[in-house]
Design an enzyme around this catalytic site. Structure first.
Site, PDB file in Angstrom:
ATOM      1  N   ARG A  56     -17.641   6.187  -0.306  1.00 50.64           N
ATOM      2  CA  ARG A  56     -17.118   5.338   0.790  1.00 50.64           C
ATOM      3  C   ARG A  56     -17.534   3.881   0.571  1.00 50.64           C
ATOM      4  O   ARG A  56     -16.792   2.954   0.847  1.00 50.64           O
ATOM      5  CB  ARG A  56     -17.615   5.847   2.158  1.00 50.64           C
ATOM      6  CG  ARG A  56     -17.311   4.851   3.291  1.00 50.64           C
ATOM      7  CD  ARG A  56     -17.134   5.500   4.655  1.00 50.64           C
ATOM      8  NE  ARG A  56     -18.179   6.413   5.024  1.00 50.64           N
ATOM      9  CZ  ARG A  56     -19.414   6.065   5.416  1.00 50.64           C
ATOM     10  NH1 ARG A  56     -19.755   4.782   5.477  1.00 50.64           N
ATOM     11  NH2 ARG A  56     -20.294   6.984   5.741  1.00 50.64           N
ATOM     12  N   ASP A  78      -1.319 -13.963   2.317  1.00 49.86           N
ATOM     13  CA  ASP A  78      -0.839 -12.681   1.818  1.00 49.86           C
ATOM     14  C   ASP A  78       0.041 -13.002   0.606  1.00 49.86           C
ATOM     15  O   ASP A  78       1.123 -13.564   0.737  1.00 49.86           O
ATOM     16  CB  ASP A  78      -0.041 -11.966   2.921  1.00 49.86           C
ATOM     17  CG  ASP A  78       0.494 -10.608   2.480  1.00 49.86           C
ATOM     18  OD1 ASP A  78       0.642 -10.388   1.265  1.00 49.86           O
ATOM     19  OD2 ASP A  78       0.787  -9.776   3.364  1.00 49.86           O
ATOM     20  N   LYS A 101       2.641  -2.668  -3.777  1.00 52.36           N
ATOM     21  CA  LYS A 101       3.888  -3.317  -4.222  1.00 52.36           C
ATOM     22  C   LYS A 101       3.819  -3.657  -5.720  1.00 52.36           C
ATOM     23  O   LYS A 101       3.713  -2.755  -6.528  1.00 52.36           O
ATOM     24  CB  LYS A 101       4.152  -4.546  -3.356  1.00 52.36           C
ATOM     25  CG  LYS A 101       3.894  -4.334  -1.859  1.00 52.36           C
ATOM     26  CD  LYS A 101       4.764  -3.258  -1.236  1.00 52.36           C
ATOM     27  CE  LYS A 101       4.453  -3.162   0.253  1.00 52.36           C
ATOM     28  NZ  LYS A 101       5.021  -2.029   0.913  1.00 52.36           N
ATOM     29  N   TYR A 133       5.395  -9.947   7.442  1.00 48.67           N
ATOM     30  CA  TYR A 133       5.649  -8.508   7.418  1.00 48.67           C
ATOM     31  C   TYR A 133       5.431  -7.948   8.839  1.00 48.67           C
ATOM     32  O   TYR A 133       4.420  -8.264   9.487  1.00 48.67           O
ATOM     33  CB  TYR A 133       4.709  -7.842   6.404  1.00 48.67           C
ATOM     34  CG  TYR A 133       4.667  -6.343   6.544  1.00 48.67           C
ATOM     35  CD1 TYR A 133       5.838  -5.599   6.469  1.00 48.67           C
ATOM     36  CD2 TYR A 133       3.479  -5.678   6.781  1.00 48.67           C
ATOM     37  CE1 TYR A 133       5.811  -4.219   6.622  1.00 48.67           C
ATOM     38  CE2 TYR A 133       3.437  -4.296   6.933  1.00 48.67           C
ATOM     39  CZ  TYR A 133       4.617  -3.582   6.856  1.00 48.67           C
ATOM     40  OH  TYR A 133       4.593  -2.221   7.022  1.00 48.67           O
TER      41      TYR A 133
HETATM   42  C1  PLP Z   1       3.987  -8.794   2.617  1.00 50.87           C
HETATM   43  C2  PLP Z   1       3.324  -7.505   2.982  1.00 50.87           C
HETATM   44  N1  PLP Z   1       2.026  -7.497   3.315  1.00 50.87           N
HETATM   45  C3  PLP Z   1       1.383  -6.356   3.658  1.00 50.87           C
HETATM   46  C4  PLP Z   1       2.044  -5.156   3.694  1.00 50.87           C
HETATM   47  C5  PLP Z   1       1.311  -3.904   4.094  1.00 50.87           C
HETATM   48  O1  PLP Z   1       0.983  -3.174   2.961  1.00 50.87           O
HETATM   49  P1  PLP Z   1       0.790  -1.566   2.940  1.00 50.87           P
HETATM   50  O2  PLP Z   1       2.127  -0.961   3.198  1.00 50.87           O
HETATM   51  O3  PLP Z   1       0.252  -1.337   1.561  1.00 50.87           O
HETATM   52  O4  PLP Z   1      -0.195  -1.226   4.001  1.00 50.87           O
HETATM   53  C6  PLP Z   1       3.403  -5.105   3.373  1.00 50.87           C
HETATM   54  C7  PLP Z   1       4.137  -3.824   3.404  1.00 50.87           C
HETATM   55  O5  PLP Z   1       5.332  -3.759   3.277  1.00 50.87           O
HETATM   56  C8  PLP Z   1       4.061  -6.313   2.999  1.00 50.87           C
HETATM   57  O6  PLP Z   1       5.366  -6.333   2.693  1.00 50.87           O
END
Ligand code: PLP
Length: 387
Positions: free
Chosen positions: A50, A173, A198, A102
């Site tokens: 963990r 992000d 991704k 997102y």
């Molecule tokens: C730009 C972006 N940030 C964060 C996330 C969240 O990631 P996760 O689906 O791996 O939790 C996504 C998911 O689609 C995303 O498109």
């Protein structure tokens, strides 16, 4: 890492900080919950998964290298990484967030963080003066660039000057471009987050996330949050992402070159009313992208002539998929209004122009001619059935 090498080489995982005892070329999956101690007070450096695990540590060290950072921490998803960053803050803290994000991040801020007493201002960081929204309680600015799904581009270095002068954190992000195309820490950001699900993983086969920093105190805080909340990436998922990263450079190059051809094709289609791709010279963020990124990425949003046309396109795909997510080798077409952004408050959908005519394309590494032929085919069906 011992040597200063290019990102394509870093992707191969040659890492002299963590060395497997048998010098395996593919780093082993340490599928164990715990580690024994030979004596009281002695440790191999790993005690309990963990908290940390060798496969996860190897991945963290490679991802840190890709972002030119001192440290990366690997979480079980992009959302758990973003949640860990939000756990840095206290009740009463104010965060400025970009208006286009997102949908899951917006839900986290609205449905979870607000219940813990945090407050948020929603600002279009690409056009508005962020400084006007800073109050004495502001602790951070949080954004994506390009944004999901409307592809707004914010000048990171310019915004970093503002956040630094107010001593607040700039959190980016960087999922859409991946570290192959953009390194926000080099431009003055304090924290980078990724959905490793991704482009980093790259194969639509696992979920993961990262928090990446250059500051030892922030790193320590994030690691304490990970250890305490138990949101660390599992060994097998760490290995899958290590493996995905090996081809990051070639995947990104191919996907981007396909994306440019498709964006041009869509721009000339009579059924497409708008194409939003920052690699098109007509995109308002094109010059900033050229300045701060090494590429334009593989994400395209576009609007078609009607909702009915959009639905027909989605329902008749054969060569690529109608699915959520992005960044894998296979092309995916997403309908933001019912998928990634389904739970966005109505006023944000309207403010961002996320309509029922908007489609989002994550371009894969197939042959571009095949992808364009598939659009020709489904557009013809949609036109026949709806126009
Ligand atoms: C730009 C972006 N940030 C964060 C996330 C969240 O990631 P996760 O689906 O791996 O939790 C996504 C998911 O689609 C995303 O498109």
């Amino acid at each position: 890492m011992k040597f200063d090498v290019q990102i394509e080489t870093k992707c191969q995982g040659i890492n002299w900080d963590v060395q497997d005892q048998y010098h395996a070329i593919s780093f082993p999956i340490y599928q164990t919950a715990t580690f024994s101690r030979s004596k009281l007070g002695e440790t191999t450096g790993f005690d309990y998964t963990r908290q940390s695990n060798p496969t996860r540590s190897q991945l963290e060290s490679i991802v840190a290298g890709l972002e030119n950072a001192k440290s990366a921490v690997a979480f079980s998803s992009g959302m758990s990484a973003i949640t860990a960053v939000m756990n840095l803050f206290n009740p009463g803290d104010h965060i400025i967030v970009d208006a286009d994000l997102y949908g899951g991040s917006v839900r986290l801020f609205n449905d979870v963080c607000k219940r813990y007493g945090m407050t948020f201002s929603t600002v279009d960081c690409s056009t508005e003066n962020v400084e006007e929204y800073i109050t004495e309680n502001t602790r951070a600015v949080y954004l994506e660039t390009p944004t999901n799904p409307m592809m707004h581009v914010t000048d990171i270095a310019k915004l970093a000057e503002i956040t630094k002068s107010h001593n607040i954190l700039l959190i980016i992000d960087n999922t859409f471009l991946s570290p192959y195309f953009q390194n926000p820490l080099d431009l003055g950001a304090d924290i980078v987050v990724h959905s490793g699900t991704k482009f980093l993983g790259g194969h639509h086969d696992t979920i993961g996330g990262f928090v990446i920093v250059n500051d030892a105190e922030l790193d320590e805080k994030i690691r304490t949050i990970l250890k305490t909340t138990g949101a660390g990436m599992a060994p097998f998922d760490s290995w899958l992402i290590l493996r995905g990263i090996r081809t990051l450079a070639v995947r990104m190059d191919r996907a981007e070159s396909n994306a440019l051809k498709i964006a041009e094709y869509l721009s000339n289609s009579p059924y497409v009313t708008k194409v939003i791709y920052p690699g098109l010279k007509s995109h308002e963020g094109y010059e900033i992208m050229k300045k701060q990124a090494r590429g334009f990425g593989a994400m395209i949003s576009f609007e078609v002539v009607s909702k009915e046309f959009a639905v027909e396109v989605l329902n008749n795909l054969e060569l690529f998929y109608f699915a959520e997510s992005l960044g894998g080798t296979e092309t995916l077409l997403t309908y933001p209004i019912t998928q990634t952004h389904a739970e966005l408050p109505k006023e944000l959908l309207e403010r961002n122009n996320i309509t029922d005519r908007l489609l989002r394309l994550s371009v894969g590494i197939e042959h571009s001619t095949d992808l364009i032929n598939e659009f020709e085919r489904v557009f013809a069906i949609a036109a026949k059935n709806t126009l």
